[in-house]
Enzyme design. Sequence first.
Site, PDB file in Angstrom:
ATOM      1  N   ASP A   1      74.960  -0.390  35.912  1.00  0.00           N
ATOM      2  CA  ASP A   1      73.509  -0.449  35.798  1.00  0.00           C
ATOM      3  C   ASP A   1      73.228  -1.148  34.452  1.00  0.00           C
ATOM      4  OD1 ASP A   1      70.749   0.277  36.017  1.00  0.00           O
ATOM      5  OD2 ASP A   1      71.136   1.955  34.671  1.00  0.00           O
TER       6      ASP A   1
ATOM      7  N   ASP B   1      69.761  -1.081  32.408  1.00  0.00           N
ATOM      8  CA  ASP B   1      68.941  -0.287  31.506  1.00  0.00           C
ATOM      9  C   ASP B   1      69.508   1.131  31.371  1.00  0.00           C
ATOM     10  OD1 ASP B   1      66.800   0.813  30.080  1.00  0.00           O
ATOM     11  OD2 ASP B   1      65.899   1.497  31.942  1.00  0.00           O
TER      12      ASP B   1
HETATM   13  P1  B16 Z   1      61.547  -5.164  35.855  1.00  0.00           P
HETATM   14  P2  B16 Z   1      67.874  -0.656  35.871  1.00  0.00           P
HETATM   15  C1  B16 Z   1      65.193  -0.785  35.932  1.00  0.00           C
HETATM   16  O1  B16 Z   1      66.413  -1.254  35.454  1.00  0.00           O
HETATM   17  C2  B16 Z   1      64.508   0.072  34.899  1.00  0.00           C
HETATM   18  O2  B16 Z   1      65.251   1.262  34.702  1.00  0.00           O
HETATM   19  C3  B16 Z   1      63.129   0.441  35.364  1.00  0.00           C
HETATM   20  O3  B16 Z   1      62.473   1.205  34.372  1.00  0.00           O
HETATM   21  C4  B16 Z   1      62.310  -0.835  35.659  1.00  0.00           C
HETATM   22  O4  B16 Z   1      61.027  -0.514  36.155  1.00  0.00           O
HETATM   23  C5  B16 Z   1      63.075  -1.647  36.694  1.00  0.00           C
HETATM   24  O5  B16 Z   1      64.379  -1.950  36.200  1.00  0.00           O
HETATM   25  C6  B16 Z   1      62.373  -2.942  37.051  1.00  0.00           C
HETATM   26  O6  B16 Z   1      62.386  -3.795  35.956  1.00  0.00           O
HETATM   27  O7  B16 Z   1      60.097  -4.819  35.758  1.00  0.00           O
HETATM   28  O8  B16 Z   1      62.122  -5.796  34.612  1.00  0.00           O
HETATM   29  O9  B16 Z   1      61.860  -5.975  37.104  1.00  0.00           O
HETATM   30  O10 B16 Z   1      67.923   0.740  35.348  1.00  0.00           O
HETATM   31  O11 B16 Z   1      68.021  -0.753  37.383  1.00  0.00           O
HETATM   32  O12 B16 Z   1      68.786  -1.595  35.146  1.00  0.00           O
HETATM   33 MG    MG Z   2      69.257   2.607  34.295  1.00  0.00          MG
END
Ligand code: B16
Ligand code: MG
Length: 221
Positions: free
Chosen positions: A8, A10
């Site tokens: 993953d 984030d």
């Molecule tokens: P974006 P991951 C996720 O990343 C985040 O945890 C989540 O908070 C966010 O809303 C989502 O990506 C979408 O991100 O707006 O940049 O497309 O944890 O899957 O790496």
């Molecule tokens: Mg994450």
Amino acid sequence: MLKALIFDLDGVLTDTAELHYLAWKRLSDELGLAFDRVQNEALKGVGRLDSFEIILKNNGKNDAYTQPEKEKLATRKNEYYKELIKTLTKDDVLSGITELLTEARKMGLKTAVASVSRNAPEVLERLELTKYFDTVADAAKVKNSKPDPEIFLTCAEQLGVAPKACIGIEDSQAGIEGILSAGMFAVGINVTVTGRTPDLCLCSTEELKLDYLIKSFKVKR
Ligand code: B16
Ligand code: MG
């Protein structure tokens, strides 16, 4: 036999949760919506529009905007987020990650990123991590968000590796459910477990040592 590590982004490679929080907070303040760090926890691993729906639901405002309006507002949040990620550098890679990736590649393991963030390629570039990965799942093409296993299965397919030969590493419950449903070995980093338990629970990325991961994987398989 272990053949691949799927990460993953984030909360595992870097901590962009705070930046997502600041961007959603700015939008929420502008719209007069209540939003705090506790609510932000529930948005980890959840896609952009679904995240906005959760914020609206918490405020009892699901019907306050039309779908095109919701999309426009979520795009505004993304503009705020994109401003914030400009500050990221390789110093923002979480402890132990670069060492783990270096060792994994030396051993011939495949590596992939399974992030639902459409900003993942840019974040990886800014962190100078792109070169460590064989593939990055295209979040725009994945139809079902975590906890659905689709993004993890897509990574395994792109790597040409069977799901049961993969370790998935996640910091969110939604992600852990996705890894387990994909039939992979799940490693949780500081996960507040509210559903199925990861195969291996670690407190931080510093504990991600390759020999320990391989040993734990073998015991379970
Ligand atoms: P974006 P991951 C996720 O990343 C985040 O945890 C989540 O908070 C966010 O809303 C989502 O990506 C979408 O991100 O707006 O940049 O497309 O944890 O899957 O790496
Ligand atoms: Mg994450």
